[in-house]
Design a protein around this motif. Structure first.
Motif, short mmCIF file in Angstrom:
data_model
loop_
_atom_site.label_atom_id
_atom_site.label_comp_id
_atom_site.label_asym_id
_atom_site.label_seq_id
_atom_site.Cartn_x
_atom_site.Cartn_y
_atom_site.Cartn_z
N ARG A 206 52.28 119.69 38.68
CA ARG A 206 52.39 120.17 37.15
C ARG A 206 52.66 119.57 36.20
O ARG A 206 52.58 119.37 34.75
N TRP A 207 53.28 118.42 36.50
CA TRP A 207 54.10 117.15 35.51
C TRP A 207 52.62 116.42 35.02
O TRP A 207 52.77 116.54 34.04
N LYS A 208 52.01 116.58 35.79
CA LYS A 208 50.51 115.54 34.99
C LYS A 208 49.76 116.44 34.05
O LYS A 208 49.43 116.40 33.14
N GLN A 210 51.49 118.96 32.48
CA GLN A 210 52.49 118.34 30.97
C GLN A 210 51.71 116.84 29.92
O GLN A 210 52.40 117.65 29.34
N ASP A 269 57.64 123.93 27.59
CA ASP A 269 57.50 122.34 29.23
C ASP A 269 56.67 123.55 30.22
O ASP A 269 57.45 123.79 30.90
N LYS A 271 56.47 122.34 32.66
CA LYS A 271 57.40 122.47 34.25
C LYS A 271 58.46 123.43 34.16
O LYS A 271 58.01 123.95 35.52
#
Length: 328
Positions: A206-208, A210, A269, A271
């Motif tokens: 998920r952070w990628k 984002q 966001d 994440k």
């Protein structure tokens, strides 16, 4: 603050689950549920709960979460709040697969498998077309999805033209409107593993995903393999959408409106919104499904209600933005 939002959404989802388990042609109370769970009630109520209500509620919850997360990922990849999970042609391809299976007189399980396989195949064709056109940039993928979606739509119209208007055509049309009326534990066993695995993989990356919001150049400057992340996210989101379509038919608007509303309420966001979007999608679809089987004597296809509610919510969002002089 984030924890408060999580628990509020979890509480709303729990209320929707209890409502789904209790409401129906054979009503159950909370005391009935307690008796069934503790083993003191082994009659008709227990059979209704364990064989009908529980698997249906579980499947609807999982499908709602899958569609909303699929929409969230697609909207993040394409940086467009009005992109839906069928942007790469998965729904159109799955519809063709299901229609072909119905024409062939296949069983319900074979129809679901055909829909799943055709949906995945259509997206692979979309990706291959995008590669042939010069890569996996989001615009190229989007245009390729429009092309394959149009081809799938043409094939679907041809299959409907060839169908028997008294039996096969109504079956195809009903499937295209989406319904959970035949859901059982076999359907849960077929769809849940794919949904769970895809959700888990998307949660890990998920952070990628984002970082894609920053744009291709800036995300690439941070060391992110933009093309690989976009492709992996799109394929996992496609698996989620294909699993739902194979289990319940074409369920409309969940993947579009739920992530859009979550983003409007809680920001961009991914994440932070991941779990909120999953619970919101499950809750939305559970409420729609409960109404679909309760409003009339004959069960209403769930996409009728999700489309009506989704269009109304989007119209309200548009009106709110227009008053502020903003765009969606």
């Amino acid at each position: 603050m984030n924890h408060k939002r999580f628990w509020v959404m979890a509480g709303i989802m729990l209320g929707a689950v209890l409502l789904s388990l209790c409401v129906g042609r054979y009503p159950l109370t909370l005391s009935d549920l307690w008796g069934i769970l503790t083993g003191s009630d082994g009659g008709m109520g227990s059979r209704v709960f364990l064989q009908i209500r529980l698997p249906r509620t579980f499947l609807v919850l999982a499908c709602g979460a899958a569609l909303s997360i699929s929409g969230l990922v697609y909207q993040n990849i394409f940086r467009n709040p009005l992109v839906s999970p069928d942007v790469l042609g998965v729904t159109g391809g799955a519809s063709v697969g299901a229609a072909a299976a119905i024409l062939a007189g296949a069983s319900a399980a074979a129809t679901a498998a055909s829909a799943f396989g055709a949906g995945i195949f259509t997206v692979l064709v979309t990706v291959a077309l995008a590669k042939a056109a010069g890569g996996q940039q989001k615009v190229t993928l989007l245009i390729s999805g429009i092309v394959t979606g149009a081809l799938a739509g043409a094939l679907l119209m041809m299959l409907k033209y060839l169908a028997d208007p008294s039996q096969q055509l109504p079956s195809i049309e009903y499937w295209l409107m989406g319904s959970f009326h035949t859901s059982d534990w076999k359907d849960v066993g077929a769809a849940a593993p794919v949904i769970a695995a895809s959700l888990f993989c998307l949660w890990l990356m998920r952070w990628k995903l984002q970082l894609l919001v920053l744009g291709e150049e800036e995300a690439g400057s941070l060391g992110l393999p933009v093309g690989k992340v976009r492709l992996a996210g799109a394929l996992l989101a496609t698996l989620l959408a294909a699993s739902v379509v194979s289990a319940a038919g074409a369920v409309s608007w969940i993947g579009l409106i739920v992530p859009h509303m979550i983003r409007r309420l809680f920001g961009d966001d991914l994440k932070r919104n991941f779990s909120l979007c999953a619970m919101g999608g499950g809750t939305f679809l559970l409420l729609a499904d409960t109404l679909a089987r309760s409003l009339t004597a004959a069960e209403i296809p769930v996409s009728i209600l999700t489309s009506f509610a989704g269009a109304l919510l989007l119209a309200l969002a548009l009106a709110g933005r227009s008053r502020k002089g903003e765009l969606l």
